[in-house]
Design a protein around this motif. Structure first.
Motif: not given
Length: 304
Positions: A23-34, A60-62, A115-126
């Protein structure tokens, strides 16, 4: 061919630490790719990716999912540690790969949920409309409930050693070793020697910053190069005043500390400010008073 071999493989359970490492290697890979992806846009206007960041990450994750879970039944971290996902819904002792439905639901839960968590936060933040506020509160409640369930699942995982994430438990997928793990023969003498060495190294790392290295060096130099028979005369002071007792060069703005040795002003001042218990490296005298040298040492004396 590979699938036939996979069906014949027996299941080898994975240790908890190996699953957490994956799991930690997966997180590190995503951070490196981004980070590598965003570095391509350093020359663009700041915030160019901010409006589309959730969609870009999901894309990218797809791609990452397509070449890992979909094709190899394992994430990058699991592939490094020789681990694969097994379809745990099939109650059999043989290895069973993930079904297409499990792979798709894995994509929806991991990539789509993020994606839904991040996009919903942007939609309903303002938004200040009452209906939007209610939807936002429901989403926050659902996210908090999922995190609580994830915590409970992690505690169960620590006890039983299966299903490290909530997604794995819901989909019924389990981490297993691809190949049987051979027992490593390690001698007790080697292990003890390594443990003692690492313990000694950690002790030195802790102890060295506490040692006054400079003062110890000066003390040893005073023992190795003792000066005896010093006369308290002007000639002796003039002779010793041709070089700084710290740097060994011709003294700049020569000063004394009460003994028969001469120092550069900046050498003695910096050392005394660093260590209030500073002593002369030649004779071990303490700093009684820092005074400029009253004797005039001419440059012609260097040639005598």
């Amino acid at each position: 061919m590979a699938s036939n071999i996979g069906h014949e493989k027996s299941v080898n359970p994975v240790l908890r630490i190996s699953q957490l490492d994956a799991l930690e290697l997966n997180k590190a890979l995503k951070q490196l790719v981004w980070s590598q992806f965003t570095s391509c846009f350093n020359g663009f206007k700041p915030g160019a990716l901010a409006h589309f960041e959730p969609e870009i990450k999901a894309f990218l994750w797809l791609i990452l999912w397509r070449f890992t879970i979909y094709s190899k039944n394992a994430t990058v971290g699991q592939a490094i540690l020789n681990i694969q996902y097994k379809n745990n819904l099939c109650q059999t002792g043989k290895y069973q790969p993930l079904s297409k439905q499990q792979k798709l639901w894995y994509l929806i839960f991991t990539v789509g949920g993020k994606w839904l968590e991040e996009r919903c936060y942007d939609l309903f933040s303002n938004r200040q409309v009452q209906s939007f506020c209610k939807i936002k509160s429901y989403i926050n409640f659902g996210a908090g409930l999922l995190k609580l369930c994830g915590l409970v699942n992690f505690l169960v995982f620590l006890q039983k050693g299966t299903f490290a994430t909530l997604t794995e438990r819901i989909l019924g997928i389990r981490s297993v070793f691809c190949k049987p793990q051979s027992v490593r023969q390690v001698g007790f003498e080697y292990v003890n020697r390594e443990l003692l060495w690492h313990g000694f190294a950690e002790f030195l790392i802790y102890l060295l910053p506490l040692i006054h290295v400079q003062k110890l060096k000066l003390k040893i130099s005073s023992w190795c190069l003792p000066i005896t028979g010093l006369a308290s005369s002007e000639n002796t002071l003039v002779t010793n005043g041709k070089e700084c007792s710290l740097c060994g060069e011709w003294p700049t703005m020569p000063h004394t500390i009460g003994c028969l040795h001469v120092f550069c002003y900046y050498c003695i001042k910096s050392n005394y400010l660093y260590d209030m218990y500073f002593t002369c490296p030649k004779c071990g005298s303490e700093v009684h008073s820092l005074q400029p040298l009253k004797y005039k040492i001419e440059m012609t004396e260097l040639h005598t």
